[in-house]
Scaffold this motif. Structure first.
Motif, short mmCIF file in Angstrom:
data_model
loop_
_atom_site.label_atom_id
_atom_site.label_comp_id
_atom_site.label_asym_id
_atom_site.label_seq_id
_atom_site.Cartn_x
_atom_site.Cartn_y
_atom_site.Cartn_z
N GLU A 93 12.61 75.38 21.71
CA GLU A 93 12.34 74.04 22.22
C GLU A 93 11.16 74.10 23.18
OE1 GLU A 93 14.54 70.46 24.76
OE2 GLU A 93 15.62 72.33 24.28
N ASP A 94 10.32 73.08 23.14
CA ASP A 94 9.20 72.99 24.07
C ASP A 94 9.60 72.17 25.29
OD1 ASP A 94 7.28 74.49 22.69
OD2 ASP A 94 6.83 72.81 21.36
N ILE A 95 9.34 72.72 26.46
CA ILE A 95 9.59 72.06 27.73
C ILE A 95 8.24 71.65 28.31
CG2 ILE A 95 10.54 72.35 30.06
CD1 ILE A 95 12.64 72.43 27.82
N VAL A 96 8.17 70.44 28.82
CA VAL A 96 6.92 69.91 29.33
C VAL A 96 6.88 70.05 30.85
CG1 VAL A 96 5.45 67.86 29.53
CG2 VAL A 96 6.75 68.27 27.43
N SER A 97 5.82 70.66 31.35
CA SER A 97 5.59 70.76 32.79
C SER A 97 4.15 71.21 33.03
CB SER A 97 6.55 71.77 33.43
OG SER A 97 6.30 71.88 34.82
N LYS A 98 3.55 70.67 34.07
CA LYS A 98 2.18 71.07 34.42
C LYS A 98 2.16 72.22 35.41
CE LYS A 98 0.05 66.57 33.53
NZ LYS A 98 -0.76 65.45 34.09
#
Length: 535
Positions: A208-213
């Motif tokens: 799964e891809d987790i989004v965070s900068k």
């Protein structure tokens, strides 16, 4: 289960430094995700000397700032984790043949006291030859000139300390995923800024891809390995050194206090009363092999046995005296050459911009200074992102088990309300602190959970159920090694397996095949990681 897909901050690694950053960030209002490839505190953060100390040896390398920081953080831990961190008296025997004679030791003691001017612990004392022998009758008397006694602190179970830090982070909104490796650091379309991470759920096999900068790589000796998943060629950060320890039962001539002495090669090492046993270590050797394969070598075990027998001749420790051994890899800064002992223990919060913005790696660090490291890391990330956060409050906030905690009163209450023996009550309070009654509330639904889980340690079955239900233990090894702590008893937890299997089946509805499989996995873990003698 993961609640979100977007986070302000993703932290890779659930050792003590990753836990500290998660707690600090969550308390300041950030949405935080921690991902850990194995279990909480299952590598370097556990396999150390279990000391909370200023680093007396760092004075020799003129790292006065690090010593002062460590001594200040020692005080913070004595206050905010009072159930887990306790004062520890230590003694430095001084021999005519030592590299460090009485004058040098005395100067070091004075500097240590000066740098800990705000401490709650007693100042050092110089001891005569006779006074030293009273503290440790088994010391070799030949050429013994005297000793220095001073105080640091001991955290018997850093596993529990790390867990409580993460429990506090979770209370404040952080999410923690264990047994979830990071497969890739994701970058944006410019290939120069973090956009998140790809994780693997080992239980389901799904990615799964987790989004965070913002991603902070706190994976310890795996830092460089994680960095390669970005697809960039980045400079090497970690030059790991191996530290090994052995654990033995009390022995003839065993000291009343911890000893900090010189081995035959001049390197200092500890003999420490710990968990009803003795912890002896450490070594400091370059380690280039994969961190997963680390273990105490036979040469290191012999070195520690010989050093102890030389210092305490009546001990007569042999290879069969070793109940188990362990080793960890220190994630120190990479230097092309040099003696391991001379590499700084000061931590580095490394910003990978401009090559990759939004990515930081933590290099080095000590258990003692985890809190100040976390504060620095969150401050640097916030400054880079332009976030205006509340001030750090972790220096005065007690951990969950230290809240409203009076150990003696709590022990009396457990005996009166739950029928525990004083010994059982003392053990539970020393591990769980103010949370002890939460465990014993389980007895109201199943009184048989007061029965013994581990004969060697005195742990009760309720602790296993509590670990699985409320303390993020994903399997039996997690529960025995890093929640109930029976895996670090004299039998390395093997004495608990029969009772553990029955408890899992009866109270957690596991089928016997699964429970027996978990028991087999625990045996394999112990054989590989602790290199135990046959029980």
């Amino acid at each position: 289960m993961k609640k979100h897909n977007h986070y302000d901050l993703v932290i890779i690694g659930a050792g003590i430094n990753g836990a500290g950053i998660a707690r600090d960030a969550a308390l300041r209002g950030l949405k935080v995700l921690v991902v850990e490839q194995n279990d909480i505190c299952s590598a370097t953060s556990a396999w150390n000397s279990r000391l909370v100390h200023g680093g007396l040896r760092y004075l020799e390398h003129k790292e006065l700032g690090l010593v002062r920081e460590s001594l200040r953080e020692r005080e913070n831990l004595l206050r905010t984790a009072s159930h887990l961190v306790h004062p520890l008296p230590l003694m430095i025997p001084i021999y005519a043949s030592n590299r460090r004679g009485p004058t040098i030791v005395r100067m070091g003691m004075l500097a240590y006291d000066l740098l800990s001017y705000d401490k709650s612990l007693p100042r050092h004392r110089m001891l005569s030859r006779q006074q030293a022998a009273q503290k440790a009758a088994g010391l070799d008397q030949k050429q013994l000139k005297g000793a220095a006694q001073y105080y640091d602190a001991q955290v018997t179970f850093p596993e529990r300390l790390t867990l409580e830090i993460l429990l506090c982070a979770r209370e404040n909104g952080a999410e923690i995923l264990t047994h979830t490796p990071v497969k890739r650091i994701n970058l944006d379309e410019t290939n120069s800024a973090v956009s998140g991470v790809r994780i693997l759920n080992r239980a389901t096999g799904e990615e799964e891809d987790i989004v965070s900068k913002c991603v902070v790589n706190v994976s310890g000796p795996w830092v460089d390995q994680v960095l390669t998943t970005s697809g960039h060629t980045l400079p090497r950060q970690i030059g790991g050194t191996r530290g090994s320890h052995i654990v033995v039962a009390p022995f003839s001539g065993a000291p009343q206090v911890a000893l900090y002495a010189e081995a035959e090669d001049g390197r200092p090492y500890f003999t420490i009363p710990w968990n009803g046993l003795f912890l002896i270590g450490t070594t400091d050797l370059h380690h280039e092999e994969p961190p997963d394969s680390v273990h105490a070598t036979e040469e290191e075990i012999d070195y520690l046995l010989n050093s102890t027998n030389r210092l305490l001749p009546s001990a007569q420790l042999e290879r069969d005296s070793v109940l188990y051994s362990y080793a960890g890899v220190r994630p120190l800064p990479y230097v092309p050459a040099g003696q391991p002992g001379t590499i700084t223990r000061r931590h580095i919060v490394h910003d990978h911009s401009p090559q990759i913005t939004g990515l930081w790696s933590i290099i080095g660090g000590k258990l003692t200074t985890y809190r100040s490291l976390a504060e620095e890391a969150v401050n640097k990330v916030a400054a880079a992102q332009g976030w205006r956060l509340a001030r750090c409050s972790t220096h005065h906030r007690p951990l969950p088990g230290a809240r409203r905690h009076n150990a003696r009163e709590l022990e009396k209450r457990l005996c009166a309300n739950y029928g525990l023996t004083s010994l059982a009550a003392r053990r539970i309070v020393s591990i769980y602190g103010a949370r002890s009654e939460d465990i014993l509330e389980l007895l109201s639904e199943a009184p048989e959970l007061a029965e013994n889980l581990s004969p060697e340690t005195g742990a009760i079955k309720a602790e296993l159920v509590f670990a699985m239900r409320y303390e993020m233990a994903a399997n039996l090894t997690d529960a025995l090694m890093r929640r109930t702590m029976v895996g670090l008893g004299p039998a390395a937890g093997l004495d608990a397996l029969e009772n553990a299997v029955a408890t899992l089946c009866q109270h957690l509805n596991w089928d016997r095949h699964t429970a027996m499989g978990q028991a087999d996995e625990f045996r394999q873990y112990v054989a590989h990681t602790l290199r135990t003698q046959d029980p």
